[in-house]
Motif scaffolding. Structure first.
Motif, PDB file in Angstrom:
ATOM      1  N   ARG A 181       0.833  -1.217   0.000  1.00 29.26           N
ATOM      2  CA  ARG A 181       0.000   0.000   0.000  1.00 29.26           C
ATOM      3  C   ARG A 181       0.863   1.262   0.000  1.00 29.26           C
ATOM      4  O   ARG A 181       0.526   2.259  -0.643  1.00 29.26           O
ATOM      5  CB  ARG A 181      -0.954  -0.010   1.202  1.00 29.26           C
ATOM      6  CG  ARG A 181      -2.040  -1.069   1.091  1.00 29.26           C
ATOM      7  CD  ARG A 181      -3.132  -0.860   2.117  1.00 29.26           C
ATOM      8  NE  ARG A 181      -2.727  -1.192   3.470  1.00 29.26           N
ATOM      9  CZ  ARG A 181      -2.931  -2.363   4.066  1.00 29.26           C
ATOM     10  NH1 ARG A 181      -3.515  -3.350   3.392  1.00 29.26           N
ATOM     11  NH2 ARG A 181      -2.550  -2.576   5.308  1.00 29.26           N
TER      12      ARG A 181
ATOM     13  N   ASN B 285       0.748   4.311  -2.859  1.00 27.63           N
ATOM     14  CA  ASN B 285       0.746   5.764  -2.600  1.00 27.63           C
ATOM     15  C   ASN B 285       1.941   6.446  -3.268  1.00 27.63           C
ATOM     16  O   ASN B 285       1.811   7.533  -3.841  1.00 27.63           O
ATOM     17  CB  ASN B 285       0.800   6.027  -1.094  1.00 27.63           C
ATOM     18  CG  ASN B 285      -0.491   5.665  -0.380  1.00 27.63           C
ATOM     19  OD1 ASN B 285      -1.523   5.477  -1.010  1.00 27.63           O
ATOM     20  ND2 ASN B 285      -0.428   5.559   0.936  1.00 27.63           N
TER      21      ASN B 285
ATOM     22  N   GLU C 247      -2.816   9.579   5.765  1.00 28.04           N
ATOM     23  CA  GLU C 247      -1.905   8.878   4.876  1.00 28.04           C
ATOM     24  C   GLU C 247      -1.366   7.604   5.520  1.00 28.04           C
ATOM     25  O   GLU C 247      -1.294   6.544   4.882  1.00 28.04           O
ATOM     26  CB  GLU C 247      -0.765   9.814   4.480  1.00 28.04           C
ATOM     27  CG  GLU C 247      -1.202  10.980   3.591  1.00 28.04           C
ATOM     28  CD  GLU C 247      -1.866  12.137   4.344  1.00 28.04           C
ATOM     29  OE1 GLU C 247      -1.801  12.146   5.597  1.00 28.04           O
ATOM     30  OE2 GLU C 247      -2.459  13.005   3.697  1.00 28.04           O
TER      31      GLU C 247
ATOM     32  N   SER D  36      -3.956   4.923   5.586  1.00 28.00           N
ATOM     33  CA  SER D  36      -4.157   4.232   4.305  1.00 28.00           C
ATOM     34  C   SER D  36      -3.161   3.089   4.158  1.00 28.00           C
ATOM     35  O   SER D  36      -3.474   2.065   3.555  1.00 28.00           O
ATOM     36  CB  SER D  36      -4.046   5.214   3.136  1.00 28.00           C
ATOM     37  OG  SER D  36      -2.688   5.508   2.820  1.00 28.00           O
TER      38      SER D  36
ATOM     39  N   LEU E 100      -6.228   1.036   1.961  1.00 28.53           N
ATOM     40  CA  LEU E 100      -6.362   2.273   1.199  1.00 28.53           C
ATOM     41  C   LEU E 100      -7.751   2.888   1.387  1.00 28.53           C
ATOM     42  O   LEU E 100      -7.924   4.104   1.332  1.00 28.53           O
ATOM     43  CB  LEU E 100      -6.086   2.013  -0.288  1.00 28.53           C
ATOM     44  CG  LEU E 100      -4.644   1.551  -0.594  1.00 28.53           C
ATOM     45  CD1 LEU E 100      -4.527   1.102  -2.054  1.00 28.53           C
ATOM     46  CD2 LEU E 100      -3.625   2.645  -0.293  1.00 28.53           C
TER      47      LEU E 100
ATOM     48  N   LYS F  65      -8.403   5.686   4.148  1.00 28.26           N
ATOM     49  CA  LYS F  65      -7.707   6.971   4.026  1.00 28.26           C
ATOM     50  C   LYS F  65      -8.548   8.130   4.544  1.00 28.26           C
ATOM     51  O   LYS F  65      -8.010   9.083   5.119  1.00 28.26           O
ATOM     52  CB  LYS F  65      -7.343   7.198   2.552  1.00 28.26           C
ATOM     53  CG  LYS F  65      -6.624   8.509   2.273  1.00 28.26           C
ATOM     54  CD  LYS F  65      -6.247   8.590   0.793  1.00 28.26           C
ATOM     55  CE  LYS F  65      -5.631   9.933   0.446  1.00 28.26           C
ATOM     56  NZ  LYS F  65      -5.342  10.031  -0.999  1.00 28.26           N
TER      57      LYS F  65
END
Lengths: 262, 211
Positions: free
Chosen positions: A242, A246, B110, B113, B118, B121
């Motif tokens: 993950r 990002n 952040e 997440s 995710l 978030k």
């Protein structure tokens, strides 16, 4: 549970001389700053039994984003860095992957030396004929480097200390482990975005030596192989996957507008 | 876990008494010698806290300096909370909980997440609280550093394993902090619902100040 690569599985890599972009020796007590572009690697080699090397780092294009040692430790459930782990920014993204590591430990807890901590350990330093203080400390070295990038005390975050192993007792006490010293050891940091790096080669704040004799390290920037789909750092665990979603997302959309200042 | 304050702190004599709701931010300038008490009203509520020199907010709480100065990762009675300039910002006078964390830092959109998925978030997070509160001082994310998590228990084992485990706090436990210079205290009453630090349920805390 998180899969952790054992330190003995280290895949030591000889750097092909053609891959080397630059290399320089950083004396004890000195600092370095520069940018490692995405997917190039910074190798820090402990030439002579380092007493610790302090590092902070930032997204080079937007230094408001910086290393977050608290997130780095808690997301990976470990306060000691090693091969296969990553350094997280405060934006849920990855600054560096630790692609190789032959050292005996790296510390995320203790921060850096200061004027006060050096004075308590070594006494009052004097300026020598080269204009250098006998006992440079990492806090001041960081601030000097940051000043050259238009940054200041507001931009300082807790740092990582390479080549330093500090364990924590069940009651919370800190113990500096002398087996950290490991001449010839190195750590490879593969940049996952363009990373602004500041390194201070001053003794760890808890290093027990009563005399100030920091040892030199070699810094080498090299064009490392691009990560593959099964890259160990990028696939180490769900959190890493993950984190790279990002990171790659930001890389794809980072500002390119005219007037955007690097 | 020794109490070092001789004074009896009577809540009816406090000059400030505020119930900070679950999930909310708070900040206030505390003058030298004033004592701030944070009460964990319902138990295991993480109270994320940063401290700044009120006269120069570029001087702020430093987790590593605090840990190294006292040689211990846990904050408890007697701990001096040290700034990035080596000054004592506040002293922990009393602590009925026993230990508090300063390694784990704050939650953010952040980091949530990454840690929880995710799709998590857009949950409320401490950094969001901090940013909203800091905006009234002209401050922003540059001013955020590793914080204190009061009432949180984060031990580190011999191999470095770091876990956010069930808290050792409970309803009514409190910590008293004496300002050693004029400080701005910034709190996010943590909205985290994904780990045991808040027992998966953010709850209010009580903030008291004595002259």
């Amino acid at each position: 549970m998180v899969a952790i690569m054992n330190a003995t599985e280290t895949n030591a890599t000889e750097i092909n001389p053609e891959w080397v972009v630059w290399s320089e020796k950083l004396p004890g007590g000195a600092y370095w700053h520069g940018v490692i572009p995405r997917w190039q690697t910074l190798r820090i080699t402990d030439l002579a039994g380092s007493q610790g090397v302090a590092m902070i780092c930032y997204n080079a294009e937007r230094p408001m984003e910086r290393l977050n040692v608290a997130d780095t430790a808690k997301i990976q459930f470990n306060a000691f860095l090693h091969q296969g782990q990553v350094l997280y920014s405060d934006m849920g993204r990855v600054l560096f992957s630790i692609t190789a590591d032959t050292a005996n430990g790296h510390d995320l807890i203790c921060g850096c030396s200061t004027t006060e901590s050096n004075r308590a350990k070594y006494g009052v330093g004097e300026y020598n004929k080269f204009g250098q203080n006998d006992f440079n400390n990492s806090r001041d070295q960081f601030l000097k480097a940051l000043g050259k990038w238009g940054m200041c005390r507001r931009d300082l975050m807790p740092n990582v200390n390479f080549f330093s192993r500090v364990t924590v007792t069940p009651t919370g006490g800190l113990q500096y482990m002398s087996e950290s010293a490991n001449p010839g050891a190195y750590v490879d940091l593969r940049a996952e975005m363009n990373v602004l790096v500041v390194i201070s080669n001053c003794p760890h704040v808890l290093h027990p030596a009563p005399h100030y004799r920091p040892q030199p390290v070699q810094l080498t920037g090299w064009r490392s192989p691009a990560p593959t789909a099964d890259d160990p750092c990028r696939t180490a665990n769900e959190e890493a996957i993950r984190g790279f979603v990002n990171t790659d997302s930001w890389w794809a959309q980072r500002p390119l507008a005219p007037g955007y200042i690097l | 876990m020794t109490a070092i304050a001789e004074r009896v702190l009577d809540p009816t004599q406090a000059v400030y008494d505020y119930r900070l709701p679950a999930r909310q931010p708070w900040s206030k300038v505390i003058q030298t010698g004033q004592i701030l008490r944070i009460v964990d009203l319902e138990g295991n509520q993480a109270v994320d806290t940063l401290i700044y020199n009120a006269a120069d907010t570029s001087e702020r709480y430093s987790a590593p300096d605090t840990v190294v100065r006292q040689g211990n990762i846990f904050i408890t009675a007697g701990t001096q909370l040290i700034s990035n300039a080596g000054n004592v910002l506040m002293t922990v006078l009393n602590d009925t909980c026993g230990r508090h964390d300063t390694l784990g830092g704050a939650c953010s959109m952040e980091s949530n997440s990454v840690r929880y998925g995710l799709h998590k978030k857009h949950l409320h997070a401490c950094v969001e609280n901090y940013l909203l509160e800091l905006s009234q001082y002209g401050m922003n994310k540059r001013d955020l550093v590793s914080n204190i998590n009061f009432f949180m228990n984060v031990p580190v084992s011999g191999d470095g394993t770091l876990e956010i485990v069930d808290g050792i706090s409970e309803a009514g436990k409190y910590v008293d902090l004496r300002a050693e210079l004029p400080v701005m205290v910034l709190i996010s009453n943590c909205p985290q619902i994904n780990n045991p630090c808040n027992a998966y349920n953010p709850t209010p805390v009580r903030l008291l100040i004595w002259d």
